[in-house]
Design an enzyme around this catalytic site. Structure first.
Site, mmCIF file in Angstrom:
data_model
loop_
_atom_site.group_PDB
_atom_site.id
_atom_site.type_symbol
_atom_site.label_atom_id
_atom_site.label_comp_id
_atom_site.label_asym_id
_atom_site.label_seq_id
_atom_site.Cartn_x
_atom_site.Cartn_y
_atom_site.Cartn_z
ATOM 1 C CG ASN A 195 34.575 -37.304 -21.247
ATOM 2 O OD1 ASN A 195 34.518 -38.436 -21.703
ATOM 3 N ND2 ASN A 195 34.693 -36.231 -22.018
ATOM 4 N N PRO B 253 35.607 -25.954 -30.052
ATOM 5 C CG PRO B 253 36.773 -26.809 -31.877
ATOM 6 C CD PRO B 253 36.959 -26.341 -30.460
ATOM 7 C CE LYS C 106 22.496 -31.730 -25.711
ATOM 8 N NZ LYS C 106 23.189 -32.616 -24.805
ATOM 9 C CE LYS D 247 25.133 -29.484 -29.437
ATOM 10 N NZ LYS D 247 26.523 -29.802 -29.155
HETATM 11 O O1 C5P Z 1 25.989 -30.065 -26.250
HETATM 12 P P1 C5P Z 1 26.427 -31.441 -25.901
HETATM 13 O O2 C5P Z 1 27.884 -31.547 -25.608
HETATM 14 O O3 C5P Z 1 25.601 -32.118 -24.860
HETATM 15 O O4 C5P Z 1 26.122 -32.254 -27.243
HETATM 16 C C1 C5P Z 1 26.498 -33.578 -27.384
HETATM 17 C C2 C5P Z 1 26.680 -33.873 -28.838
HETATM 18 O O5 C5P Z 1 27.497 -32.884 -29.442
HETATM 19 C C3 C5P Z 1 27.422 -35.183 -29.063
HETATM 20 O O6 C5P Z 1 26.970 -35.730 -30.282
HETATM 21 C C4 C5P Z 1 28.875 -34.733 -29.162
HETATM 22 O O7 C5P Z 1 29.647 -35.658 -29.889
HETATM 23 C C5 C5P Z 1 28.726 -33.427 -29.888
HETATM 24 N N1 C5P Z 1 29.767 -32.437 -29.560
HETATM 25 C C6 C5P Z 1 30.699 -32.118 -30.518
HETATM 26 N N2 C5P Z 1 31.660 -31.177 -30.244
HETATM 27 C C7 C5P Z 1 31.693 -30.569 -29.046
HETATM 28 C C8 C5P Z 1 30.752 -30.895 -28.060
HETATM 29 C C9 C5P Z 1 29.798 -31.840 -28.333
HETATM 30 O O8 C5P Z 1 30.672 -32.686 -31.621
HETATM 31 N N3 C5P Z 1 32.617 -29.660 -28.790
#
Ligand code: C5P
Length: 409
Positions: free
Chosen positions: A212, A307, A341, A345
């Protein structure tokens, strides 16, 4: 918190509030602070070297090329001598000089050469303070990492009322106590942070990957901001175009799996910030050779979930960091989705990022964010440099970690 034996260099600038520098010096001397002073040329119009020297009991430095002063301590050593440098009052003109990086006299040269924290104490007429030029300089100087106290609202020497009045010596004194208290706490507690940043790459074959547009800038600026506050900081970064200074501990990784492995190796830490745009999916298999067009079939891109590092850190029973911060890049319903979120999380703060526009967010030097805590409290930060935003986030994180400390007052 005692200020005893702290070393403070006070630069007295050219404004009517300069006389208050004398009160501050007296207050600091009473608290056994070790003080050196520089009096600028325009400062001399308001206070004399003699009055300053009478209070400090030491030489007041004035000129850049004064052989006697340079023999006593040269301007570079002077810039490194102090624990903190204060410019008081900081005039509009002086802010302009600093934002241009001028080194035209002893004061500006010392400030440009310094590697220490610098506290600016603005004092000026309200129109001057609110002028776009001054506000632009304020942004530049905050971006450079200068600290500010004030100006306050009140009646000014010119008779007008508004924002521009210098903070009082007492307010500055309280600020200094808090400042050194926080520095001490960070040092004594030996605080450590890990920050993930940048994109990850998930390879399909040796040359093709899923990734990305994340530039890694916000995470990099956060690492610098925490380091400036005295936190031992490690930056775990995916591939970016940033050239990193030597002053940060950096681990470069490619894939989400490598990022996760490095995060696990870095525990325990007090602060974890997940600013990385981790690829949510990866190909189940990576082909050892470049996939030929004629051999391609959809099985070549069967994906599985990566993960979730943020989730792992937040829900880590054995080594959960004291503060866990996530980022949320959204193109719509930014606040609503971010609050969801933070609940999913289990992190302490979410930095909600609107990535729907090109002028800030992904790949830009600018950002516009809302900082949301797990109780739903929201602090909105309008568009500004990522470095500026990083300083604000870093301070909020430290407050969260340290403010409940009993010694804090
Ligand atoms: O669920 P989403 O990807 O939108 O969440 C974003 C947050 O989760 C960010 O802080 C990103 O760094 C973290 N993230 C992570 N590992 C992943 C996916 C997202 O630490 N595999």
């Amino acid at each position: 918190m005692t200020l005893k034996n702290k070393k403070i260099l006070i630069i007295v600038g050219g404004g009517i509030a300069a006389y208050k520098a004398l009160d501050l010096i007296r207050l600091l001397k009473k608290n056994n602070v070790i003080i050196k002073t520089i009096l600028t040329k325009s400062g001399r119009e308001f206070v004399t070297p003699l009055s300053i020297t009478t209070l400090t009991k030491s030489k007041t430095f004035e000129d850049m090329f004064d052989k006697n002063s340079e023999a006593e301590i040269d301007h570079i050593s002077l810039s490194r001598w102090a624990d903190l440098i204060i410019v008081l009052p900081t005039t509009a003109n002086f802010m302009t000089k600093l934002s241009l990086g001028k080194a035209e006299d002893l004061a500006t040269t010392v400030l440009l050469a310094s590697n220490k924290d610098i506290l600016l104490v603005p004092a000026m007429n309200v129109r001057m303070w609110l002028h776009k030029a001054t506000q632009k300089n304020l942004n530049i100087l905050q971006d450079y990492g200068y600290h500010f106290i004030g100006p306050e609202k009140g009646e000014m020497a010119c008779g007008e009322y508004g924002e521009g009045k210098m903070s009082s010596p007492r307010q500055i004194f309280v600020y200094l106590k808090n400042y050194f208290h926080q520095k001490n706490l960070v040092k004594n507690k030996n605080l450590k942070a890990l920050i993930t940043t940048g994109p990850t790459r998930e390879y399909l074959d040796p040359v093709r990957y899923i990734s990305n547009e994340s530039s890694g800038k916000q995470g990099y600026e956060l690492a610098l901001a925490l380091k400036r506050l005295g936190v031992k900081t490690k930056l775990i970064t995916g591939p970016t175009n940033l050239t990193h200074g030597n002053d940060l501990k950096i681990k470069k990784i490619i894939s989400a799996k490598e990022m996760m492995d490095e995060v696990k190796k870095s525990l325990p830490v007090d602060i974890a910030i997940c600013a990385a745009a981790v690829s949510d999916f990866k190909p189940i298999r990576k082909s050892k050779t470049k996939i030929k067009r004629k051999n391609f079939n959809e099985k070549n891109i069967t994906l599985e979930k990566n993960p979730d590092i943020l989730d792992y850190l937040s829900k880590n029973n054995k080594a959960r960091p004291g503060v866990v911060v996530g980022f949320s890049a959204e193109t719509e319903n930014v606040i609503h989705n971010s609050i969801t979120k933070i609940k999913e999380k289990h992190c302490d703060l979410i930095i909600a990022n609107d990535v729907s526009r090109k002028s800030f967010g992904f790949n830009s030097d600018y950002n516009k964010v809302s900082i949301i805590d797990k109780n739903g409290k929201i602090k909105f930060i309008p568009k500004n440099k990522k470095s500026y935003i990083a300083n604000i986030i870093a301070k909020i994180i430290l407050d969260k970690l340290l403010v409940n400390d009993k010694n804090f007052n």
